[in-house]
Design an enzyme around this catalytic site. Structure first.
Site, PDB file in Angstrom:
ATOM      1  N   SER A   5      16.566   5.320  -4.885  1.00 31.97           N
ATOM      2  CA  SER A   5      15.735   4.622  -5.868  1.00 31.97           C
ATOM      3  C   SER A   5      15.855   5.275  -7.243  1.00 31.97           C
ATOM      4  CB  SER A   5      14.273   4.624  -5.416  1.00 31.97           C
ATOM      5  OG  SER A   5      14.123   3.961  -4.181  1.00 31.97           O
ATOM      6  N   ARG A  26       6.855  -1.039 -11.253  1.00 31.83           N
ATOM      7  CA  ARG A  26       8.191  -1.632 -11.170  1.00 31.83           C
ATOM      8  C   ARG A  26       8.156  -3.124 -11.504  1.00 31.83           C
ATOM      9  NH1 ARG A  26      11.425   0.010  -5.833  1.00 31.83           N
ATOM     10  NH2 ARG A  26      10.625  -1.924  -4.944  1.00 31.83           N
ATOM     11  N   LYS A  37      -2.339  -8.195  -7.724  1.00 32.98           N
ATOM     12  CA  LYS A  37      -3.199  -8.141  -6.549  1.00 32.98           C
ATOM     13  C   LYS A  37      -2.690  -6.997  -5.684  1.00 32.98           C
ATOM     14  CE  LYS A  37      -3.332  -9.013  -2.733  1.00 32.98           C
ATOM     15  NZ  LYS A  37      -3.444  -8.033  -1.578  1.00 32.98           N
ATOM     16  N   ALA A  56      -2.707  -4.016  -2.672  1.00 30.44           N
ATOM     17  CA  ALA A  56      -3.113  -4.002  -1.269  1.00 30.44           C
ATOM     18  C   ALA A  56      -4.551  -3.526  -1.138  1.00 30.44           C
ATOM     19  CB  ALA A  56      -2.183  -3.093  -0.469  1.00 30.44           C
ATOM     20  N   TRP A  60       0.798  -1.227   0.000  1.00 34.03           N
ATOM     21  CA  TRP A  60       0.000   0.000   0.000  1.00 34.03           C
ATOM     22  C   TRP A  60       0.829   1.275   0.000  1.00 34.03           C
ATOM     23  CZ3 TRP A  60       1.730   2.493   4.191  1.00 34.03           C
ATOM     24  CH2 TRP A  60       2.129   1.739   5.312  1.00 34.03           C
ATOM     25  N   ASN A  61       2.124   1.206   0.328  1.00 30.57           N
ATOM     26  CA  ASN A  61       2.855   2.448   0.573  1.00 30.57           C
ATOM     27  C   ASN A  61       3.206   3.228  -0.691  1.00 30.57           C
ATOM     28  OD1 ASN A  61       4.641   0.337   0.009  1.00 30.57           O
ATOM     29  ND2 ASN A  61       6.305   1.228   1.203  1.00 30.57           N
ATOM     30  N   CYS A  97      10.167   0.939   2.741  1.00 34.55           N
ATOM     31  CA  CYS A  97      11.147  -0.076   3.130  1.00 34.55           C
ATOM     32  C   CYS A  97      12.561   0.471   3.062  1.00 34.55           C
ATOM     33  CB  CYS A  97      11.011  -1.316   2.254  1.00 34.55           C
ATOM     34  SG  CYS A  97      11.149  -0.977   0.486  1.00 34.55           S
ATOM     35  N   GLU A 141      10.846  -8.663  -2.452  1.00 33.91           N
ATOM     36  CA  GLU A 141      11.359  -7.387  -1.959  1.00 33.91           C
ATOM     37  C   GLU A 141      10.682  -7.176  -0.612  1.00 33.91           C
ATOM     38  OE1 GLU A 141      11.675  -4.029  -0.618  1.00 33.91           O
ATOM     39  OE2 GLU A 141      10.354  -3.310  -2.210  1.00 33.91           O
ATOM     40  N   GLY A 151       6.545  -6.599   0.248  1.00 30.25           N
ATOM     41  CA  GLY A 151       5.816  -6.528   1.500  1.00 30.25           C
ATOM     42  C   GLY A 151       6.672  -6.986   2.656  1.00 30.25           C
ATOM     43  N   SER A 152       6.013  -7.436   3.709  1.00 30.21           N
ATOM     44  CA  SER A 152       6.728  -7.798   4.931  1.00 30.21           C
ATOM     45  C   SER A 152       7.465  -9.118   4.777  1.00 30.21           C
ATOM     46  CB  SER A 152       5.757  -7.885   6.100  1.00 30.21           C
ATOM     47  OG  SER A 152       4.948  -9.043   6.002  1.00 30.21           O
ATOM     48  N   GLU A 154      11.205  -2.652  12.086  1.00 25.36           N
ATOM     49  CA  GLU A 154      10.955  -1.590  11.108  1.00 25.36           C
ATOM     50  C   GLU A 154       9.810  -0.713  11.603  1.00 25.36           C
ATOM     51  OE1 GLU A 154      10.839  -1.403   6.240  1.00 25.36           O
ATOM     52  OE2 GLU A 154       9.926  -3.112   7.240  1.00 25.36           O
TER      53      GLU A 154
END
Length: 483
Positions: A448, A166, A181, A183, A157-158, A291, A257, A235-236, A388
């Site tokens: 980035s 990407r 899919k 978030a 979602w961030n 992240c 990632e 994600g996590s 984190e």
């Protein structure tokens, strides 16, 4: 600029499988504005049957898309880049409404996210193999690259646009079909992107978007279907590990990632003003919900107090508020759970002895806000040095020698990115080579770049996105032996 209500009324809210379609059963789920907590849309809630529908569509056109001339694939990607750029303000406003970040942050993401389509539109025509005589002299070696096949991308979602582009950019450039899919907190941006791709000429079925509030149940049949050949996830780390386990049954190609715990290391020979400006970028970009965000500030003790004072003064200038307010420079966190997580990590550090130099308490009221916060004198046992934080909190700790600073930076199971500030080229290279991370920023707070390989080591995952390396994640290597 279009109003928020006008924009929201124009965004597709159904699944995108060869165009907009209802979810099986017609269920929907709400999307909230993090600044107010209000529901801004009801989006189709996909079922496992819908996921299989999307894979059916992807599999049906995979061969045709793979054999579409690379130049043609590239031109479609370029057209999407131009369409995103033309509608940049709409994308920025939409991301602010569903994710919360301040509008300038959203505009930056639109530029960054769109660039992956331009970069990979150019890489589509640069997929190389090789031809050579066998060293034995008995034949010829032909190495051919071809698309891996249908892919599943699970995005966070961030960064509602960039984390999708990407993955979508290189997959489509390589000749793969893809199911995304997104978030559940931020599905609207990806649905708008799917619509733009279709308008730019992308054939039906090449890109599908399935939105759902039951991610595990909906993606499970895809991971168990032999037609799916690639999984890419951002994600996590805990979720990434589960997905790797699930994908092992079909031996899927995977790119992970995952989480980060980025150290920001400031040596005593650094330009402290530049280091503070870099710290603002590394910490407060995206409100700290990245992240790549600096999670721990390791500052050499001889300059630690001066750096702390300068950082407190700079972070105090950030204005907390609704992302659509032109005066806002720091938006809300994504939801109540994230607000609770940030609050808990700060409270844990303070109870262990950390000193609050700025912020440190949520203001309360509507929305999920947390102020820019600086903590000093962090005890080693504080959770915030190991976990984190994903919020606008800067914990500062000291070190004496270069060896101690490097050891402290590496003292984590994560290894995504690290930041180093020093005037010494020798030290910069020495420390960068010693850091156990996939990426290092030297005297810069944002690293980035679509033209550079993005990814981590250790529990931050594997695989690379962006750069020349990004398209390789979507290509298989075939060796053809010739007489």
């Amino acid at each position: 600029m279009v109003s928020a209500s006008e924009l929201l009324s124009s965004i597709p809210t159904r699944l995108w499988i060869g165009g907009p379609v209802d979810a099986t059963g017609g269920a929907t789920f709400p999307v909230h504005n993090p600044a107010t907590g209000e529901v801004i849309a009801q989006v189709a809630d996909a079922t496992p049957e819908d996921a299989v529908r999307a894979l059916d569509a992807a599999a049906a056109v995979q061969a045709e898309w793979a054999t579409t001339p690379a130049r043609q694939r590239g031109e479609i990607l370029r057209a999407v880049f131009e369409a995103i750029t033309a509608r940049a303000e709409e994308f920025a406003l939409l991301m602010t409404l569903e994710m919360g970040k301040a509008l300038p942050e959203s505009r930056n993401e639109v530029r960054y996210g769109a660039e992956f389509f331009r970069w990979f539109s150019e890489e589509a025509v640069r997929i190389h193999g090789r031809y050579q005589p066998a060293p034995s002299g008995t034949g010829r070696i032909l190495v051919h690259k071809q698309p891996v096949g249908p892919c599943l991308a699970i995005t966070p979602w961030n960064f509602p646009l960039a984390m999708g582009t990407r993955k979508i950019g290189p997959a489509l450039a390589a000749g793969c079909t893809m199911i995304v899919k997104p978030a559940g907190e931020t599905p609207l941006t990806m649905l708008l992107l799917a619509q733009l791709c279709s308008e730019a000429g992308l054939p039906d079925g090449v890109l599908s978007v399935i939105t759902t509030s039951h991610s595990g149940a909906v993606t499970a049949p895809l991971l168990n279907d032999p037609r799916l050949r690639k999984l890419t996830f951002t994600g996590s780390t805990p979720v990434g590990k589960k997905l790797v386990e699930q994908s092992a049954h079909g031996l899927l190609r995977t790119s992970m990632e995952l989480g980060g715990n980025a150290p920001f290391v400031v040596f005593d020979d650094a330009d402290l003003d530049a280091a503070v400006q870099g710290a603002l970028l590394a910490k407060l970009r995206n409100g700290g919900e990245a992240c790549t965000a600096a999670n721990r500030f390791h500052v050499q003790n001889s300059v630690r107090q001066e750096f702390t004072d300068k950082l407190v003064a700079a972070m105090a200038e950030y204005r907390l508020g609704n992302g659509v307010d032109p005066d806002t420079t720091l938006g809300p966190l994504i939801n109540e759970n994230q607000l609770d997580t940030v609050s808990e990590l700060v409270d844990d550090a303070v109870s262990a002895g950390a000193q609050v130099k700025l912020g440190g308490k949520a203001p309360g009221g509507p929305g999920w806000f947390y102020p820019a916060t600086v903590l000093a004198d962090i005890p080693a046992q504080a959770r915030i040095l190991r976990e984190e934080v994903f919020g606008p909190v800067a914990p500062i700790v000291g070190f004496d020698t270069e060896e101690q600073g490097l050891a402290a930076a590496n003292n984590t199971e994560f290894g995504l990115v690290a930041y180093v500030y020093t005037r010494s080229l020798d030290r910069a290279l020495r420390v960068a080579e010693g850091l156990e991370t996939g990426m290092v920023g030297v005297n810069r707070g944002v690293i980035s770049d679509p033209a550079a390989p993005f990814g981590g080591v250790k529990e931050s995952g594997f695989g690379r996105e962006g750069g020349f390396e990004g398209i390789e994640e979507y290509l298989d290597t075939k060796y053809i032996a010739l007489p």
